[in-house]
Design an enzyme around this catalytic site. Structure first.
Site, PDB file in Angstrom:
ATOM      1  N   TYR A 151       0.894  -1.150   0.083  1.00  0.00           N
ATOM      2  CA  TYR A 151      -0.009   0.018   0.075  1.00  0.00           C
ATOM      3  C   TYR A 151       0.909   1.185   0.083  1.00  0.00           C
ATOM      4  O   TYR A 151       1.854   1.328   0.667  1.00  0.00           O
ATOM      5  CB  TYR A 151      -0.802   0.052   1.408  1.00  0.00           C
ATOM      6  CG  TYR A 151      -1.765   1.271   1.428  1.00  0.00           C
ATOM      7  CD1 TYR A 151      -2.609   1.327   0.407  1.00  0.00           C
ATOM      8  CD2 TYR A 151      -1.692   2.217   2.452  1.00  0.00           C
ATOM      9  CE1 TYR A 151      -3.554   2.662   0.476  1.00  0.00           C
ATOM     10  CE2 TYR A 151      -2.482   3.033   2.660  1.00  0.00           C
ATOM     11  CZ  TYR A 151      -3.411   3.423   1.728  1.00  0.00           C
ATOM     12  OH  TYR A 151      -4.542   4.419   1.807  1.00  0.00           O
ATOM     13  N   ASP A 249       9.278   2.894   0.355  1.00  0.00           N
ATOM     14  CA  ASP A 249       8.311   3.607   0.967  1.00  0.00           C
ATOM     15  C   ASP A 249       8.274   3.273   2.203  1.00  0.00           C
ATOM     16  O   ASP A 249       7.863   2.392   2.768  1.00  0.00           O
ATOM     17  CB  ASP A 249       6.757   3.168   0.255  1.00  0.00           C
ATOM     18  CG  ASP A 249       5.805   4.073   0.901  1.00  0.00           C
ATOM     19  OD1 ASP A 249       5.999   4.516   1.792  1.00  0.00           O
ATOM     20  OD2 ASP A 249       4.675   3.640   0.423  1.00  0.00           O
ATOM     21  N   LYS A 277       3.977   9.533   8.647  1.00  0.00           N
ATOM     22  CA  LYS A 277       3.557   9.009   9.985  1.00  0.00           C
ATOM     23  C   LYS A 277       4.527   9.298  11.229  1.00  0.00           C
ATOM     24  O   LYS A 277       4.413  10.474  11.726  1.00  0.00           O
ATOM     25  CB  LYS A 277       3.272   7.590   9.976  1.00  0.00           C
ATOM     26  CG  LYS A 277       2.220   6.969   8.878  1.00  0.00           C
ATOM     27  CD  LYS A 277       1.912   5.572   9.435  1.00  0.00           C
ATOM     28  CE  LYS A 277       0.895   5.196   8.241  1.00  0.00           C
ATOM     29  NZ  LYS A 277      -0.468   5.097   8.521  1.00  0.00           N
TER      30      LYS A 277
END
Ligand SMILES: Cc1ncc(COP(=O)(O)O)c(C=O)c1O
Length: 436
Positions: A151, A249, A277
């Site tokens: 994702y 990522d 995050k």
């Protein structure tokens, strides 16, 4: 068990239900991120502190969800709160001009990830989208290789084969939702995680057109699946051989798995890293970190990177204190030990009870896969018994613990504010749950 525990949970969360009834009148599904919706209604949270949070009904939870893995700082870390308050008191949030200290945060990130330059945005989706754009500009090529089950946010060219139906032989390229035009994702090619042959096969066929390979170096949207020995090294080698850029990522692993994320942990330096995050301690900030010759493509008449809220003063203040004062090199060892203790404890309890399950653990994150003994890719992950996982999740919540992100696809996170006592209590509770 699932039915009994879920019913008990619904009885404990009536205020969340009332809130849902109000919210769903003007917010689809009553939430602003689909993943927060857990049928029949989401949990609404009122406040949080340290390793704890309290829901709308005042139920207290020991929290391993930590804002979808954002808060390695824990909730409301005092240093973070103090710095942000001071920033607000100084006056101004968005000036439409660059903060005087964004370069300090950029420098810290380049040091951690052993790359040269940085641009900031506000979300992981924005970072991965832009990383692909600059890779396309740098190589002059268009196609992108991604991995089944990985994702990278919801943009139209990466939100592909995230949760696809299984194809018998090769991964299928499937857009994940309605409204994604084929023109956007037809240049996205899908390989299997931990399978270098599947990558090389694509490269051999299409290398003249491939701009980049993007992946989560540890697959964190299928629980926690580490790369097999040699896999990341192999990707680095293939990228060099075929002239494509390698993008890690690290939105979920950056500054969490280790001081320099997966890049440092596995000692492989990609061409571009995306982080988000954890670096803001809960404030919305993300970054693309890259090689100098790649990021120097930013400029008038070259690659555009813009955003009203990019590197706003509050988020830069937050990231500066998180990276320089809270998530310092010394904290990783003890947080990782707690995570290891949790993983070993879970595995022992399941083993003693004769329940088949795989417990994985990398750094401060881990996941329990019920019903399987080995998981190395999306196909393995799909074999887990998510009904058992949800039974445990509800049973743990009824006993005051959110034991992983509330989705069988995710993981636990240990923050710098979790204690040994928290972990021991969690294991005692899990033992009780498994016995029942
Ligand atoms: C690996 C990874 N990349 C990108 C994203 C997207 O980040 P955001 O939700 O901040 O847009 C996520 C979100 O969970 C993620 O896990």
């Amino acid at each position: 068990m699932l039915y009994k525990e879920k019913l008990a949970f619904l009885k404990r969360t009536t205020k969340s239900f009332e809130t849902f009834q109000k919210a769903s009148k003007n917010i689809p599904m009553g939430v602003n991120s689909n993943i927060r919706y857990i049928p029949p209604y989401p949990l609404y949270v009122d406040r949080a502190l340290s390793s704890r949070l309290w829901d709308a009904d005042g139920n207290e939870y020991l929290d391993y969800q930590l804002g979808f893995g954002v808060l390695m700082t824990g909730h409301n870390h005092p240093k973070l709160v103090e710095a942000v308050k001071a920033r607000l008191d100084k006056g101004g949030i968005a000036y439409g001009a660059e903060p005087i200290d964004s370069h300090e945060v950029a420098e810290e990130l380049t040091k951690r990830f052993k790359l040269d330059m940085v641009r900031f945005q506000c979300s992981g989706t924005a970072a991965t989208s832009w990383a692909v754009r600059i890779a396309r500009a740098y190589t002059g090529k268009e196609k992108v290789i991604k991995f089944e089950g990985h994702y990278h946010g919801t943009n139209d060219y990466l939100f592909v084969s995230y949760y696809p139906p299984l194809a018998p032989a090769k991964p299928m390229r499937i857009p994940h939702c309605l409204g994604m035009p084929e023109g956007a994702w037809k240049e996205t090619l899908v390989a299997r995680f931990n399978d270098l042959n599947s990558v090389e096969e694509i490269l051999q066929k299409d290398s003249d057109d491939i701009a980049c390979i993007i992946l989560e170096p540890v697959a964190m949207n299928m629980g926690v699946i580490p790369p097999e020995k040699g896999f990341l090294e192999g990707l680095r080698k293939l990228s060099d051989e075929y002239g494509v850029l390698l993008i890690f990522d690290e939105v979920k692993t950056g500054a969490k798995l280790a001081y320099g994320g997966a890049t440092e942990y596995f000692n492989i330096i990609p061409d571009i890293v995306t982080v988000g995050k954890a670096i803001g301690g809960g404030f919305p900030i993300s970054a693309v970190i890259g090689r100098r010759d790649v990021l120097e493509l930013v400029g008038p008449g070259k690659v555009v990177h813009a955003g009203t809220f990019n590197a706003n003063h509050i988020c830069i203040t937050a990231a500066k204190v998180v990276l320089k004062e809270i998530l310092t090199p010394e904290v990783y060892g003890s947080a990782r030990s707690l995570s290891k203790r949790l993983a070993e404890g879970y595995a022992q309890i399941l083993d003693d009870a004769g329940i088949e399950a795989r417990v994985t653990n990398v750094g401060v994150n881990g996941h329990i896969y019920p019903g399987v003994s080995e998981v190395k890719d999306y196909r393995g992950y799909l074999q887990q018994d998510s009904e058992i996982w949800w039974s445990w999740a509800y049973a743990m919540m009824n006993r005051g613990i959110i034991f992983e992100v509330l989705s069988a696809d995710d993981q636990w996170t240990i923050s710098v504010q979790h204690t040994e006592r928290d972990v021991e209590r969690t294991l005692e509770t899990f033992m009780e749950v498994v016995k029942s």
